[in-house]
Design an enzyme around this catalytic site. Structure first.
Site, short mmCIF file in Angstrom:
data_model
loop_
_atom_site.label_atom_id
_atom_site.label_comp_id
_atom_site.label_asym_id
_atom_site.label_seq_id
_atom_site.Cartn_x
_atom_site.Cartn_y
_atom_site.Cartn_z
N GLU A 96 31.98 -2.76 -92.89
CA GLU A 96 32.61 -3.90 -93.56
C GLU A 96 33.86 -3.50 -94.34
O GLU A 96 33.92 -3.62 -95.57
CB GLU A 96 31.61 -4.59 -94.48
CG GLU A 96 30.46 -5.22 -93.74
CD GLU A 96 29.48 -5.95 -94.67
OE1 GLU A 96 29.73 -6.03 -95.88
OE2 GLU A 96 28.47 -6.45 -94.15
N GLU A 147 24.05 -5.82 -89.19
CA GLU A 147 23.44 -6.33 -90.41
C GLU A 147 23.27 -7.83 -90.31
O GLU A 147 24.19 -8.54 -89.88
CB GLU A 147 24.27 -6.03 -91.66
CG GLU A 147 24.24 -4.62 -92.17
CD GLU A 147 25.04 -4.46 -93.47
OE1 GLU A 147 25.11 -5.44 -94.26
OE2 GLU A 147 25.60 -3.38 -93.66
#
Length: 474
Positions: free
Chosen positions: A186, A372
């Site tokens: 991320e 995720e």
């Protein structure tokens, strides 16, 4: 699962699974996994030669994390990893996405690796493989060594170069135990939460620095891909980008344009150069000189180097609208409804389907792993000592069905890693947000599998039974 209580067994029987025909639509090698991150679970912040990271500094600065919480102890996984891996086996999981800590492996962010850290990670990875657990290892999950932040952090190009050196040394030291690597987790969070809003470490608030950080994180990914290829030519490499489903508040042109700006600065700034080889005109327009001034000749060729899979992290749908007072992007945003997690994030499984379809349609034909996906709820130990997290069971069922829908629509999805294995240090939110399928009593470090862990174990067993050769009877 041997430690399921009578009450959990009853509630599990009442909790629907995924229909067998839908489960059968998934690829035969589909991975049902769990995810964690080093700073969130390891603890042992001052042991084994580990140096401070930006999250140590941030979390020890008064007022920056909930209740002043920090990751000094977290889940004490550094000392408890053998039992944690045994528990993962008990949950039925054989695919585990974890990260290694840059500040544990390199105190200063450059130079030879810390031998104690290498020994720790080799033992952990060997332990996983001995138990039949396949590791997917992330090289960077936000724990930048503090000396590199002191030298400028991600807004400066040298940090990307240091990361490539770290990647090369780490893969050389651990690559015989790891087949699959993720460069960065991320980068949007690292860049924009870390350097624009200040909500995450290092807590800086400068738009131009955030945009520069975004480019240098992209560059770090590309440089690391090359380093991994050199150190472990047979390894599979990817990046895990958070991809948010962004919708305009109305169908008016101003709100539609605002949603497009948010998409450019959240999703496309990372997806475009990695998978399409360039920043799109929309990204260049939205980020302007702050981006253009840091892109050098050859950067985009490095960033766009071929990878082997695409990691997609997804949590929510966001609603955007035009607002002249809304910062550099001139917009407002909020989570879509229904917002039912303890974070206030939306629970809309079809958003994951749309995100997966979009990534496959607009950006890459590579196999996709949902690296995720998960939700925080107000989990608690009931008087019987159980955690009956029915909301998470329903969440997992809905989002895994969304994955099967994407597969049925032609998307090559190869895995789903639920966030998270354990309740853990949830960054600026401290220990108040619980994402785990396993409850952690932080005072005693006791692990208690929640109902969701039993549900996931049952689902994996059902999938495995589908893959067993049919019995031949006389």
């Amino acid at each position: 699962m041997s430690n399921i209580s009578p009450r959990q067994r009853t509630r599990l029987a009442e909790s629907p699974s995924i229909a067998p025909e839908r489960l059968a639509a998934l690829p035969a090698d589909f991975r049902f996994g769990l995810s964690t991150a080093a700073y969130q679970i390891e603890g042992a912040a001052h042991e084994g030669g580990r140096g401070p990271s930006i999250w140590d500094t941030f979390s020890h600065t008064p007022g920056l994390t909930a209740n002043g919480d920090n990751g000094d102890v977290a889940c004490d996984h550094y000392h408890r990893w053998p039992a944690d891996l045994d528990l993962m086996v008990d949950v039925g999981v054989r695919d585990y996405r974890l990260s290694v800590s840059w500040s544990r492996l390199q105190q200063s962010g450059f130079g030879p690796l810390n031998g104690e850290a290498v020994e720790f990670y080799r033992a952990l990875l060997e332990g996983a493989r001995e138990r039949g657990i396949r590791p997917l290892v992330t090289l960077y999950h936000w724990d930048l060594p503090q000396p590199l932040e002191d030298a400028g952090g991600w807004p400066v190009r040298a940090t990307a170069e240091r990361f490539a050196e770290y990647a090369a040394r780490t893969v050389a030291a651990l690559g015989d135990l790891v087949d699959d690597w993720i460069t960065l987790n991320e980068p949007w969070c690292s860049a924009f939460l870390g350097y624009h809003t200040g909500a995450h470490a290092p807590g800086r608030r400068n738009w131009a620095e955030a945009v520069a950080a975004a480019h240098h994180l992209n560059l770090a990914h590309g440089l690391a891909v090359a380093a991994i290829r050199d150190a472990a030519p047979e390894a599979l490499v990817g990046i895990a980008n958070i991809v948010t489903d962004i919708r305009p508040r109305t169908d008016g042109p101003a709100d539609i344009a605002a949603a497009a700006r948010l998409d450019a600065a959240s999703n496309r700034v990372f997806l475009d150069p990695v998978y399409l080889g360039d920043y799109s005109a929309q990204v260049r327009s939205v980020l302007g000189d702050a981006l253009i001034s840091v892109v050098r000749a050859g950067d985009l060729d490095v960033i766009g180097a071929p990878t082997d899979f695409a990691g997609v992290n997804h949590y929510q749908r966001v609603i955007a609208w035009h607002d002249d007072e809304g910062g550099p992007l001139r917009l407002g945003e909020r989570p879509a409804e229904p917002a039912t997690t303890s974070f206030g994030w939306s629970v809309i499984p079809e958003s994951l389907t749309e995100v997966l379809v979009r990534v496959a349609r607009e950006f890459t034909a590579l196999p996709i792993h949902v690296t995720e996906n998960g939700a925080s709820f107000h989990d608690y130990l009931d008087p019987a000592g159980d955690v009956v997290d029915l909301a998470r069971v329903e969440y997992l069922r809905g989002y895994l069905e969304a994955v099967t829908t994407a597969v049925e629509r032609g998307v090559d999805v190869r895995g789903y890693y639920a966030w998270s294995f354990l309740d853990n240090f949830e960054w600026a939110e401290g220990y108040g947000k619980r994402f785990g399928l396993v409850f952690v009593d932080y005072a005693t470090q006791r692990r208690i599998p929640k109902l969701s862990a039993h549900w996931y174990q049952r689902l994996i067993a059902e999938r495995m039974s589908q893959l067993q050769p049919a019995r031949i009877t006389a």
